[in-house]
Scaffold this motif. Structure first.
Motif, PDB file in Angstrom:
ATOM      1  N   LEU A 321      24.321  13.264  11.692  1.00  0.00           N
ATOM      2  CA  LEU A 321      25.139  13.790  12.783  1.00  0.00           C
ATOM      3  C   LEU A 321      25.045  15.316  12.866  1.00  0.00           C
ATOM      4  O   LEU A 321      25.051  15.898  13.950  1.00  0.00           O
ATOM      5  N   ALA A 322      24.945  15.965  11.724  1.00  0.00           N
ATOM      6  CA  ALA A 322      24.965  17.432  11.693  1.00  0.00           C
ATOM      7  C   ALA A 322      23.833  18.050  12.499  1.00  0.00           C
ATOM      8  O   ALA A 322      23.988  19.146  13.060  1.00  0.00           O
ATOM      9  N   GLY A 339      30.820  22.394   3.990  1.00  0.00           N
ATOM     10  CA  GLY A 339      29.896  23.201   3.211  1.00  0.00           C
ATOM     11  C   GLY A 339      28.695  22.480   2.622  1.00  0.00           C
ATOM     12  O   GLY A 339      27.921  23.081   1.870  1.00  0.00           O
ATOM     13  N   GLU A 340      28.510  21.216   2.937  1.00  0.00           N
ATOM     14  CA  GLU A 340      27.413  20.448   2.345  1.00  0.00           C
ATOM     15  C   GLU A 340      26.259  20.188   3.312  1.00  0.00           C
ATOM     16  O   GLU A 340      25.240  19.630   2.906  1.00  0.00           O
ATOM     17  N   SER A 362      24.461  33.031   5.075  1.00  0.00           N
ATOM     18  CA  SER A 362      24.475  32.260   3.829  1.00  0.00           C
ATOM     19  C   SER A 362      23.293  32.607   2.935  1.00  0.00           C
ATOM     20  O   SER A 362      23.337  32.410   1.721  1.00  0.00           O
ATOM     21  N   ASP A 363      22.196  33.061   3.576  1.00  0.00           N
ATOM     22  CA  ASP A 363      21.010  33.500   2.834  1.00  0.00           C
ATOM     23  C   ASP A 363      20.361  32.376   2.023  1.00  0.00           C
ATOM     24  O   ASP A 363      19.696  32.630   1.022  1.00  0.00           O
ATOM     25  N   GLU A 364      20.567  31.127   2.461  1.00  0.00           N
ATOM     26  CA  GLU A 364      19.925  29.988   1.793  1.00  0.00           C
ATOM     27  C   GLU A 364      18.550  29.774   2.431  1.00  0.00           C
ATOM     28  O   GLU A 364      18.456  29.612   3.654  1.00  0.00           O
ATOM     29  N   PRO A 365      17.459  29.746   1.668  1.00  0.00           N
ATOM     30  CA  PRO A 365      16.113  29.609   2.238  1.00  0.00           C
ATOM     31  C   PRO A 365      15.953  28.407   3.163  1.00  0.00           C
ATOM     32  O   PRO A 365      15.360  28.529   4.245  1.00  0.00           O
TER      33      PRO A 365
END
Length: 414
Positions: A321-322, A339-340, A362-365
């Motif tokens: 869904l996201a 947050g997941e 967030s700086d998540e690759p």
């Protein structure tokens, strides 16, 4: 100016004609009772500035302009007016009898004849068993076809002289009449019957996928392009395609598959149908439970359906869904707060700028990689991501970034 008032008068042409050859130009003038002069004579009613004037003609034009002996006009409106008086049936009969291919090509290149006449003239052209660009004459005719219907040609002039130009023409400006005319051209009709020339694949693919391609042409493509035909929206020749079991997984992905077709495929392709079928309550209820994850990625989910899927509190369903562009923004915010599911949300093209900005920070690759490819990502963020070699390629292929570069005429090396 009313050119009909020139009946019984003489006109002077300085330079050469453009859309009509000299003989046709003079003949059509005579049809209107207008005499053509090559040098100035007293009593000339109109002076026409043609193309490629030599130095003497240019000097004469300046002299006549200075003494103002008669109105001076450009060639194009005169030729357009003359072409409106062409009698199609008489011209076609003349060309059939004379078999004058050079004269035929001149008319095919004429932008002022009607489309109806243009298509009839194309049928008279002899390709001499060669391809679209295999000789000068074929190249001229092919360029005339593309040039006539391709909009904004000034910015894409090279498109007239490349095989891909025919494919682009069909994709962008095709309609049933144009596609039918192109499919009947000897180099292409020969390829449809006996595939040998791979350079024509792009043209045939464009015809196979275009929504306005006439059904008889689609039938001729069945043998060699059935795997493309299954992607057509709306779907054509469904009954024939359903007979080929190897095509069933692809057919199940077509949003325009009929209810009858979906029922036929449900037993073996239910998981694919759940993700792609145009949903109603009945189909949703049939797939809910067994294929809930697949349902969660379906782009036709209603608000009620989304709520029911969210109530499952299933992480796999949440992930699907996201990234679904139809997901209600409130649910997007809810999933973001959990947050997941940031990576999936970062790929969702319907997110608000606020959430996209937060995801960027967030700086998540994995999240940044998804943002680089997301057409909803702001230009400012895309610029920043383009500076990182890990995301540079995704940014360059992002349509939002590409449109921005073209619109602002910014150089960009690929």
């Amino acid at each position: 100016m009313n050119y009909g008032d020139l009946n019984g008068k003489s006109v002077l042409l300085l330079g050469k004609t453009r859309s009509l050859n000299g003989e046709e130009f003079e003949t059509l003038l005579k049809l209107h009772g207008i005499a053509l002069c090559k040098v100035y004579e007293e009593g000339i009613a109109l002076i026409i500035e043609g193309r490629m004037m030599n130095p003497l003609e240019s000097q004469e034009a300046e002299r006549l302009y200075a003494i103002d002996v008669a109105p001076i006009v450009s060639l194009d409106p005169i030729e357009k007016w003359l072409c409106s008086s062409i009698e199609p049936n008489r011209l076609l009969m003349s060309l059939k009898l004379s078999r004058d291919q050079e004269r035929l090509v001149d008319f095919i290149q004429n932008p002022y004849i009607t489309d109806e006449l243009f298509f009839k003239l194309l049928k008279l052209y002899d390709w001499k068993g060669e391809g679209f660009f295999d000789n000068d004459s074929n190249r001229d005719v092919t360029a005339a076809i593309i040039g006539r219907f391709y909009e904004d040609l000034a910015r894409n002039h090279n498109v007239q002289y490349a095989m891909s130009g025919l494919a682009h023409l069909i994709e962008r400006y095709g309609n049933g009449e144009l596609i039918d005319a192109i499919a009947q051209l000897a180099p292409l009709s020969r390829e449809i019957k006996n595939p040998q020339n791979s350079s024509l694949n792009g043209v045939l693919d464009a015809i196979a996928l275009h929504p306005d391609t006439p059904e008889p042409i689609l039938r001729t493509l069945m043998a060699q392009r059935s795997e493309l035909l299954v992607h057509r929206v709306p779907l054509s020749l469904e009954a024939e395609l359903l007979k080929e079991e190897n095509l069933h997984p692809l057919l199940a992905q077509n949003e325009s598959l009929s209810n009858e077709g979906a029922l036929l495929l449900e037993a073996k392709q239910g998981h694919i149908l759940a993700a792609h079928i145009g949903l109603n309550e009945e189909w949703f209820d049939r797939f809910f439970g067994a294929y809930s994850v697949e349902l969660a990625s379906n782009p036709t989910l209603s608000e009620t359906m989304q709520e029911k899927l969210m109530s499952m509190e299933n992480k796999e369903v949440y992930r699907a869904l996201a990234s679904n562009a139809v997901l209600n923004l409130q649910w997007c915010q809810y999933l973001y707060d959990l947050g997941e599911y940031n990576t999936q949300l970062a790929a969702n093209p319907s997110l608000t700028d606020e959430i996209l900005e937060k995801l960027y920070r967030s700086d998540e690759p994995a999240v940044l990689s998804a943002l680089a490819a997301n057409p909803a990502t702001s230009i400012d963020i895309l610029y920043q991501l383009s500076l990182d070699r890990r995301y540079e390629r995704s940014v360059k292929t992002n349509p939002t970034f590409g449109n921005h570069i073209q619109t602002h005429n910014i150089g960009w090396q690929s």
